[in-house]
Each structure stands twice: as structure tokens, then as C-alpha cells.
Design a protein around this motif. Structure first.
Motif, PDB file in Angstrom:
ATOM      1  N   ILE A 128      -0.652  -9.477  10.425  1.00  0.00           N
ATOM      2  CA  ILE A 128      -1.680  -8.730  11.143  1.00  0.00           C
ATOM      3  C   ILE A 128      -3.066  -9.001  10.569  1.00  0.00           C
ATOM      4  O   ILE A 128      -3.221  -9.415   9.427  1.00  0.00           O
ATOM      5  CB  ILE A 128      -1.394  -7.216  11.135  1.00  0.00           C
ATOM      6  CG1 ILE A 128      -1.322  -6.679   9.703  1.00  0.00           C
ATOM      7  CG2 ILE A 128      -0.110  -6.905  11.896  1.00  0.00           C
ATOM      8  CD1 ILE A 128      -1.213  -5.171   9.621  1.00  0.00           C
ATOM      9  N   PHE A 129      -4.077  -8.803  11.395  1.00  0.00           N
ATOM     10  CA  PHE A 129      -5.466  -8.960  10.976  1.00  0.00           C
ATOM     11  C   PHE A 129      -6.324  -8.066  11.860  1.00  0.00           C
ATOM     12  O   PHE A 129      -5.886  -7.577  12.905  1.00  0.00           O
ATOM     13  CB  PHE A 129      -5.924 -10.425  11.096  1.00  0.00           C
ATOM     14  CG  PHE A 129      -5.712 -11.006  12.467  1.00  0.00           C
ATOM     15  CD1 PHE A 129      -6.682 -10.887  13.452  1.00  0.00           C
ATOM     16  CD2 PHE A 129      -4.532 -11.676  12.782  1.00  0.00           C
ATOM     17  CE1 PHE A 129      -6.488 -11.415  14.723  1.00  0.00           C
ATOM     18  CE2 PHE A 129      -4.325 -12.207  14.053  1.00  0.00           C
ATOM     19  CZ  PHE A 129      -5.307 -12.083  15.014  1.00  0.00           C
ATOM     20  N   LEU A 130      -7.557  -7.848  11.435  1.00  0.00           N
ATOM     21  CA  LEU A 130      -8.512  -7.044  12.198  1.00  0.00           C
ATOM     22  C   LEU A 130      -9.582  -7.924  12.808  1.00  0.00           C
ATOM     23  O   LEU A 130     -10.007  -8.924  12.205  1.00  0.00           O
ATOM     24  CB  LEU A 130      -9.173  -5.994  11.297  1.00  0.00           C
ATOM     25  CG  LEU A 130      -8.353  -4.745  10.985  1.00  0.00           C
ATOM     26  CD1 LEU A 130      -8.969  -3.987   9.813  1.00  0.00           C
ATOM     27  CD2 LEU A 130      -8.258  -3.833  12.204  1.00  0.00           C
ATOM     28  N   LYS A 131     -10.015  -7.577  14.006  1.00  0.00           N
ATOM     29  CA  LYS A 131     -11.156  -8.201  14.664  1.00  0.00           C
ATOM     30  C   LYS A 131     -12.266  -7.155  14.775  1.00  0.00           C
ATOM     31  O   LYS A 131     -11.995  -5.973  15.000  1.00  0.00           O
ATOM     32  CB  LYS A 131     -10.781  -8.676  16.073  1.00  0.00           C
ATOM     33  CG  LYS A 131      -9.850  -9.871  16.100  1.00  0.00           C
ATOM     34  CD  LYS A 131      -9.361 -10.182  17.501  1.00  0.00           C
ATOM     35  CE  LYS A 131     -10.451 -10.678  18.432  1.00  0.00           C
ATOM     36  NZ  LYS A 131     -10.801 -12.101  18.237  1.00  0.00           N
ATOM     37  N   THR A 184      -0.195   8.281  14.411  1.00  0.00           N
ATOM     38  CA  THR A 184      -0.041   8.136  12.970  1.00  0.00           C
ATOM     39  C   THR A 184       1.442   8.149  12.633  1.00  0.00           C
ATOM     40  O   THR A 184       2.155   9.086  13.003  1.00  0.00           O
ATOM     41  CB  THR A 184      -0.734   9.279  12.213  1.00  0.00           C
ATOM     42  OG1 THR A 184      -2.112   9.345  12.584  1.00  0.00           O
ATOM     43  CG2 THR A 184      -0.632   9.074  10.702  1.00  0.00           C
ATOM     44  N   ALA A 185       1.907   7.111  11.961  1.00  0.00           N
ATOM     45  CA  ALA A 185       3.302   7.022  11.513  1.00  0.00           C
ATOM     46  C   ALA A 185       4.278   7.325  12.647  1.00  0.00           C
ATOM     47  O   ALA A 185       5.172   8.163  12.531  1.00  0.00           O
ATOM     48  CB  ALA A 185       3.539   7.959  10.327  1.00  0.00           C
ATOM     49  N   VAL A 186       4.123   6.623  13.744  1.00  0.00           N
ATOM     50  CA  VAL A 186       4.939   6.844  14.937  1.00  0.00           C
ATOM     51  C   VAL A 186       6.252   6.072  14.831  1.00  0.00           C
ATOM     52  O   VAL A 186       6.260   4.901  14.425  1.00  0.00           O
ATOM     53  CB  VAL A 186       4.159   6.392  16.192  1.00  0.00           C
ATOM     54  CG1 VAL A 186       5.040   6.427  17.433  1.00  0.00           C
ATOM     55  CG2 VAL A 186       2.931   7.253  16.389  1.00  0.00           C
ATOM     56  N   ALA A 187       7.334   6.706  15.204  1.00  0.00           N
ATOM     57  CA  ALA A 187       8.628   6.024  15.234  1.00  0.00           C
ATOM     58  C   ALA A 187       8.657   5.017  16.374  1.00  0.00           C
ATOM     59  O   ALA A 187       8.042   5.232  17.427  1.00  0.00           O
ATOM     60  CB  ALA A 187       9.753   7.037  15.407  1.00  0.00           C
ATOM     61  N   GLU A 188       9.389   3.920  16.182  1.00  0.00           N
ATOM     62  CA  GLU A 188       9.416   2.864  17.196  1.00  0.00           C
ATOM     63  C   GLU A 188       9.920   3.377  18.543  1.00  0.00           C
ATOM     64  O   GLU A 188       9.385   3.009  19.591  1.00  0.00           O
ATOM     65  CB  GLU A 188      10.286   1.711  16.709  1.00  0.00           C
ATOM     66  CG  GLU A 188      10.296   0.519  17.646  1.00  0.00           C
ATOM     67  CD  GLU A 188      11.027  -0.679  17.059  1.00  0.00           C
ATOM     68  OE1 GLU A 188      11.519  -1.500  17.867  1.00  0.00           O
ATOM     69  OE2 GLU A 188      11.114  -0.793  15.818  1.00  0.00           O
ATOM     70  N   HIS A 189      10.917   4.253  18.528  1.00  0.00           N
ATOM     71  CA  HIS A 189      11.480   4.725  19.789  1.00  0.00           C
ATOM     72  C   HIS A 189      10.544   5.680  20.531  1.00  0.00           C
ATOM     73  O   HIS A 189      10.764   5.979  21.698  1.00  0.00           O
ATOM     74  CB  HIS A 189      12.838   5.390  19.557  1.00  0.00           C
ATOM     75  CG  HIS A 189      12.771   6.709  18.846  1.00  0.00           C
ATOM     76  ND1 HIS A 189      12.725   6.816  17.468  1.00  0.00           N
ATOM     77  CD2 HIS A 189      12.729   7.980  19.323  1.00  0.00           C
ATOM     78  CE1 HIS A 189      12.673   8.087  17.129  1.00  0.00           C
ATOM     79  NE2 HIS A 189      12.672   8.822  18.232  1.00  0.00           N
ATOM     80  N   PRO A 245       6.608  -1.859  21.103  1.00  0.00           N
ATOM     81  CA  PRO A 245       6.891  -0.649  20.322  1.00  0.00           C
ATOM     82  C   PRO A 245       6.976  -0.900  18.816  1.00  0.00           C
ATOM     83  O   PRO A 245       6.495  -0.086  18.018  1.00  0.00           O
ATOM     84  CB  PRO A 245       8.241  -0.168  20.873  1.00  0.00           C
ATOM     85  CG  PRO A 245       8.344  -0.771  22.214  1.00  0.00           C
ATOM     86  CD  PRO A 245       7.642  -2.092  22.136  1.00  0.00           C
ATOM     87  N   SER A 246       7.556  -2.034  18.423  1.00  0.00           N
ATOM     88  CA  SER A 246       7.696  -2.304  16.990  1.00  0.00           C
ATOM     89  C   SER A 246       6.337  -2.553  16.342  1.00  0.00           C
ATOM     90  O   SER A 246       6.082  -2.083  15.224  1.00  0.00           O
ATOM     91  CB  SER A 246       8.633  -3.494  16.751  1.00  0.00           C
ATOM     92  OG  SER A 246       8.053  -4.715  17.203  1.00  0.00           O
ATOM     93  N   LEU A 258       1.870  -0.713  12.915  1.00  0.00           N
ATOM     94  CA  LEU A 258       0.442  -0.521  12.668  1.00  0.00           C
ATOM     95  C   LEU A 258       0.100   0.950  12.430  1.00  0.00           C
ATOM     96  O   LEU A 258      -0.764   1.269  11.621  1.00  0.00           O
ATOM     97  CB  LEU A 258      -0.368  -1.064  13.842  1.00  0.00           C
ATOM     98  CG  LEU A 258      -0.370  -2.590  13.984  1.00  0.00           C
ATOM     99  CD1 LEU A 258      -1.052  -2.995  15.289  1.00  0.00           C
ATOM    100  CD2 LEU A 258      -1.072  -3.239  12.804  1.00  0.00           C
ATOM    101  N   SER A 259       0.786   1.843  13.146  1.00  0.00           N
ATOM    102  CA  SER A 259       0.488   3.268  12.980  1.00  0.00           C
ATOM    103  C   SER A 259       0.902   3.785  11.600  1.00  0.00           C
ATOM    104  O   SER A 259       0.457   4.856  11.182  1.00  0.00           O
ATOM    105  CB  SER A 259       1.197   4.082  14.071  1.00  0.00           C
ATOM    106  OG  SER A 259       2.588   4.218  13.822  1.00  0.00           O
TER     107      SER A 259
END
Length: 288
Positions: free
Chosen positions: A93-96, A133-138, A222-223, A228-229
Motif C-alpha cells: 500500500i501507499f498514499l497519494k 475503523t478496524a472493520v471486519a472483512e465480512h 472487502p479485504s 486499511l481500516s
């Protein structure tokens, strides 16, 4: 599915051969998302006016995201063409920079600091609809407002560290002004064909360069959103660029030059087109 856009007249909805100006007090989609509006419901609001397409300038769907996250090496054929090998499960991952956002029809300006090795990357872009924030994939898809088309423009020499006196720097290589065209439409969730299996194609001057389906992504939407969250809170209007398929120009020395036209199409979302311009030229407005 509803196709919405921020425009010179306000928030508009796509229709055949014209656009419908939605009857809302929000000036653009950024404001609507920041206020917690459900874009699916917004797309059902009454029409205030019907306007010919040629009379309306469409901007980037979200013009002021707090963050733009990018995912590298996200398609297997792109990994192959760049000789990338990794056994890691986590995405690269990276930021723009948010200041790199422009809209459809705006010029992509070759930066004076690195004008000779600028490349295109057609991508499916995810727009966040709720604070995450810290969201589960499902649970991740409940935080998505919709999808748009993105071009992750990249200065390859900056990215690789080929410029004397400059270290390799992915974020800077992808953050020059005008290096994140987005749009024109934001496709809401309901009714969109499976976002994990959409056709994505990129042309330069009519030459088909990228031809893939989002089902070839290594990391699902979702993943990536969940991952990222867990790194940082995602806010409404934030953008995730999900990665580009094989066919980038840099692997064949086909870098972008002034006058080139880059067109990216994603099934069900539309067409994003931008022209390459030299710095200091009389180009199109940025479409933000």
C-alpha cells in the motif's frame, strides 16, 4: 444502480443523452458524504432540472478526499510484467496526495521535475461512505458509498529512484499535481454488477493497452478496506485505488507525451478521458 456526479451545476444523475440536476441543498458529493448522506437514497430524489450533457462540466466525484490509498501489484499479470514476487499475504500500500485529484476532461500535466517517464494505470476506485475503523472483512462493504474510475498516474523514474539525487519514492511519484484523475461517475452499490468481476480497459490514442476484469485482483475490495481500516481511520469521501492490471506503458517504453489521450472504461461505471499536457501549457481546467 444510480450514476451520480459532482458538476458545475450541482449534484447530477446520469440519464440517456442528458443529466438530471438533483433537488438537494448539497453542492457536491463531498458535502453529501461528509454529512452522512446515503447516496443510494440521494439518487432517488426528485429532479430539479434536466440539462443537455454538453452544458454541464463534470468534476471528480469526490474532489477533497482526506486520503487516497493505493494498492500495488494487485493483479497477477501486472506482477508478472514487473517481475514482482512475494509470499506476503498483506497488500503493498501507499498514499497519494489529495491535491493530485482532477476530474474528467482535465489535463494530466507532465511535472517539470520528472516529465519523461510518466505512465498510466487504469483502476477501479472505491469511495468510502461511512467512517471506518478496524472493520471486519465480512462487514466492509457496508462502508462503501460506491465506485468510480481512477488513473493512478505515475512518474516511473521517481518511483524507481532513477533520478540522480532522489531516492526511490512511490508516493511522490504518484502525487504530482493532476496525477489522480477520477470520474466521471460514482456508481452506487445497489444494482451494480459484481464489483469483483467488471471489465476494465485502458486506451492511449485509441490503442488498447489494458484489458482485464476485476475478478483478477489479488486482493478483494472487502479485504483491502478491512486491512486499511486497521492502519488508519477511513472517512467518508476517502478513496481506495484497488490496483492496475498488466499493460502499463513503462514496461515497453511507451511513456506519455503531450497530446496523448488516455481513456479508461469500466463496465457499468462509464468512461474517464484525459489529455496529457506539458507544464505551462494552456490546458483544460482541472475539473476538481
Amino acid at each position: 444502480m444510480v450514476l451520480l456526479a459532482s458538476s458545475s451545476h450541482g449534484i447530477v444523475r446520469a440519464s440517456t443523452n442528458y443529466v438530471e440536476l438533483i433537488d438537494t441543498l448539497f453542492p457536491d458529493l463531498d458535502a453529501a458524504l461528509a454529512a452522512g448522506e446515503n447516496l443510494e437514497l440521494m439518487g432517488q430524489l426528485p429532479t430539479k432540472a434536466t440539462l443537455p450533457v454538453e452544458e454541464v462540466r463534470l468534476f471528480a466525484p469526490v474532489r477533497r478526499p482526506s486520503k487516497i490509498w493505493g494498492v500495488g501489484f494487485a493483479y497477477r499479470d501486472h506482477r508478472a510484467e514487473t517481475d514482482y514476487e512475494s509470499s506476503d499475504d498483506a497488500p503493498v500500500i501507499f498514499l497519494k496526495a489529495p491535491s493530485s485529484v482532477v476530474g474528467p476532461g482535465a489535463d494530466i500535466i507532465l511535472p517539470p521535475a520528472a516529465p519523461t517517464m510518466v505512465d498510466y494505470e487504469g483502476e477501479l476506485a472505491v469511495v468510502i461512505g461511512r467512517r471506518a475503523t478496524a472493520v471486519a472483512e465480512h462487514e466492509a462493504m457496508a462502508y462503501v458509498a460506491g465506485y468510480t474510475i481512477g488513473n493512478d498516474v505515475s512518474a516511473r523514474d521517481v518511483q524507481r529512484g532513477d533520478i540522480e539525487g532522489r531516492p526511490a519514492d512511490t508516493s511522490t511519484a504518484k502525487s504530482f499535481d493532476t496525477f489522480t484523475p477520477l470520474g466521471p461517475w460514482l456508481a452506487t452499490m445497489e444494482g451494480l454488477a459484481d464489483p469483483q468481476d467488471l471489465a476494465l480497459r485502458t486506451w492511449v490514442n485509441g490503442d488498447l493497452r489494458q484489458d482485464a476484469r476485476t475478478s483478477q485482483l489479488v486482493y478483494s475490495v472487502p479485504s483491502v478496506l478491512s486491512y486499511l481500516s486497521h492502519q488508519t481511520t477511513l472517512f467518508p469521501g476517502d478513496v481506495i485505488m484497488t490496483g492496475t492490471p498488466g499493460g502499463i506503458g513503462g514496461r515497453r517504453g511507451l511513456y506519455l507525451r503531450p497530446g496523448d489521450v488516455v481513456r479508461i472504461e469500466i463496465e457499468g461505471i462509464g468512461r474517464l478521458e484525459n489529455v496529457i499536457a506539458a507544464a505551462g501549457g494552456d490546458g483544460a481546467a482541472d475539473g476538481r
